[in-house]
Design a protein around this motif. Sequence first.
Motif, PDB file in Angstrom:
ATOM      1  N   MET A   1      91.866   4.169 -17.571  1.00 13.69           N
ATOM      2  CA  MET A   1      90.755   3.479 -16.944  1.00 13.69           C
ATOM      3  C   MET A   1      89.409   3.961 -17.469  1.00 13.69           C
ATOM      4  SD  MET A   1      92.164   1.322 -14.864  1.00 13.69           S
ATOM      5  CE  MET A   1      90.945   0.854 -13.651  1.00 13.69           C
ATOM      6  N   VAL A   7      84.557  -6.418 -17.335  1.00 10.52           N
ATOM      7  CA  VAL A   7      85.555  -7.252 -16.688  1.00 10.52           C
ATOM      8  C   VAL A   7      85.209  -8.707 -16.979  1.00 10.52           C
ATOM      9  CG1 VAL A   7      86.740  -7.838 -14.543  1.00 10.52           C
ATOM     10  CG2 VAL A   7      85.781  -5.544 -14.844  1.00 10.52           C
ATOM     11  N   SER A 111      87.967 -11.751  -4.164  1.00  9.85           N
ATOM     12  CA  SER A 111      87.415 -11.706  -5.521  1.00  9.85           C
ATOM     13  C   SER A 111      85.967 -11.245  -5.504  1.00  9.85           C
ATOM     14  CB  SER A 111      87.529 -13.087  -6.171  1.00  9.85           C
ATOM     15  OG  SER A 111      88.881 -13.462  -6.310  1.00  9.85           O
ATOM     16  N   PHE A 114      85.976  -7.530  -5.085  1.00 12.68           N
ATOM     17  CA  PHE A 114      86.324  -6.875  -6.352  1.00 12.68           C
ATOM     18  C   PHE A 114      85.147  -6.937  -7.319  1.00 12.68           C
ATOM     19  CE2 PHE A 114      88.265  -7.078 -10.649  1.00 12.68           C
ATOM     20  CZ  PHE A 114      88.895  -5.844 -10.664  1.00 12.68           C
ATOM     21  N   ALA A 117      82.669  -4.413  -6.328  1.00  7.35           N
ATOM     22  CA  ALA A 117      83.136  -3.057  -6.618  1.00  7.35           C
ATOM     23  C   ALA A 117      82.993  -2.705  -8.092  1.00  7.35           C
ATOM     24  CB  ALA A 117      84.591  -2.893  -6.169  1.00  7.35           C
ATOM     25  N   VAL A 118      83.390  -3.624  -8.977  1.00  8.71           N
ATOM     26  CA  VAL A 118      83.338  -3.290 -10.403  1.00  8.71           C
ATOM     27  C   VAL A 118      81.905  -3.259 -10.917  1.00  8.71           C
ATOM     28  CG1 VAL A 118      85.676  -4.108 -10.875  1.00  8.71           C
ATOM     29  CG2 VAL A 118      83.742  -5.686 -11.175  1.00  8.71           C
ATOM     30  N   LEU A 229      92.611 -10.249  -5.572  1.00  7.59           N
ATOM     31  CA  LEU A 229      91.833  -9.166  -6.168  1.00  7.59           C
ATOM     32  C   LEU A 229      91.309  -8.196  -5.126  1.00  7.59           C
ATOM     33  CD1 LEU A 229      89.841 -11.115  -8.900  1.00  7.59           C
ATOM     34  CD2 LEU A 229      91.713  -9.498  -9.264  1.00  7.59           C
ATOM     35  N   LEU A 232      92.942  -4.708  -4.702  1.00 10.32           N
ATOM     36  CA  LEU A 232      92.758  -3.624  -5.665  1.00 10.32           C
ATOM     37  C   LEU A 232      91.704  -2.639  -5.196  1.00 10.32           C
ATOM     38  CD1 LEU A 232      92.775  -5.692  -8.965  1.00 10.32           C
ATOM     39  CD2 LEU A 232      94.554  -4.138  -8.187  1.00 10.32           C
ATOM     40  N   ASP A 233      91.922  -1.381  -5.497  1.00  8.42           N
ATOM     41  CA  ASP A 233      90.942  -0.337  -5.223  1.00  8.42           C
ATOM     42  C   ASP A 233      90.156  -0.096  -6.504  1.00  8.42           C
ATOM     43  OD1 ASP A 233      89.450   1.816  -4.502  1.00  8.42           O
ATOM     44  OD2 ASP A 233      91.122   3.225  -4.308  1.00  8.42           O
ATOM     45  N   ALA A 234      89.035  -0.779  -6.618  1.00  3.08           N
ATOM     46  CA  ALA A 234      88.226  -0.666  -7.834  1.00  3.08           C
ATOM     47  C   ALA A 234      87.365   0.584  -7.838  1.00  3.08           C
ATOM     48  CB  ALA A 234      87.347  -1.905  -7.992  1.00  3.08           C
ATOM     49  N   SER A 235      87.417   1.386  -6.771  1.00  4.31           N
ATOM     50  CA  SER A 235      86.603   2.598  -6.739  1.00  4.31           C
ATOM     51  C   SER A 235      87.031   3.598  -7.810  1.00  4.31           C
ATOM     52  CB  SER A 235      86.677   3.258  -5.359  1.00  4.31           C
ATOM     53  OG  SER A 235      87.992   3.727  -5.078  1.00  4.31           O
ATOM     54  N   LEU A 237      87.119   3.063 -10.753  1.00  3.35           N
ATOM     55  CA  LEU A 237      86.272   2.843 -11.912  1.00  3.35           C
ATOM     56  C   LEU A 237      84.926   3.547 -11.786  1.00  3.35           C
ATOM     57  CD1 LEU A 237      86.858  -0.975 -12.471  1.00  3.35           C
ATOM     58  CD2 LEU A 237      87.740   0.868 -13.875  1.00  3.35           C
TER      59      LEU A 237
END
Length: 245
Positions: A1, A7, A111, A114, A117-118, A229, A232-235, A237
């Motif tokens: 990652m 993204v 979404s 997410f 988050a990203v 989406l 997902l745990d985008a943390s 990143l």
Amino acid sequence: MSDLRAVLFDLDGVLTPTAEVHMRAWERLFAPYATAYSLEPYTTADYFAHIDGKPRYDGVATFLASRGVELPWGTPDDPPGEDTVCALGNGKDEIVNRMFEQEGIDPYPGSVRFLDAVTGAGARVAVVSSSRNAPAVLAAAGLADRFAVVVDGNVAAREHIAGKPAPDTYLRAADLLEVPAAQAIVVEDAISGVQAGAAGSFGLVLGVDRGVGADVLREHGADVVVADLGDLDASVLAGRVGGDA
């Protein structure tokens, strides 16, 4: 990652439920067409097998080929009602635009979470869509100001870029973000889209199962498949993306 810095989102079926609108629009186009010409009836399976994720005219031609029908391609100026691939595609465009006007569109809440988050983690983001309606859909969904880079059907036509399942539109978006493909995530719900991600050697191909089937998406190139989406745990990143290569 730690190597992922961007993204790249498909639009229809990933950020917005426009795929459902498009599915119904295609049905309104092809169900009566199949009846009028005594073809095998159009079904939802035809959308996923022949149309989903492809440029509009390619979707028309692929569906017709599945029924053994070959029409002249025509030109993008052909009005609905003429017997060409482009005329049929333009008829579908009229149907879907009327549906957007009458019904509106809301993005998928998961979404958006997410996306928040990203981008909060520092990732660069872009939309990559085969649709020529992408700017209008993003505006209607309140997402237009979230994406400085949008590579859609209009860009592909103007720059002569091959559509999905070729990786070219995704590669163009990564180039505009100044991020190598190997450091970008492709997020797709369509067979042709995950094929494009796999063909472009992106860092990760993330499939979103909106009805195609998780196994089918994996078979055609998705590395990971989720139902939403927001799951997902985008943390993970955070602090790991957005820096210089």
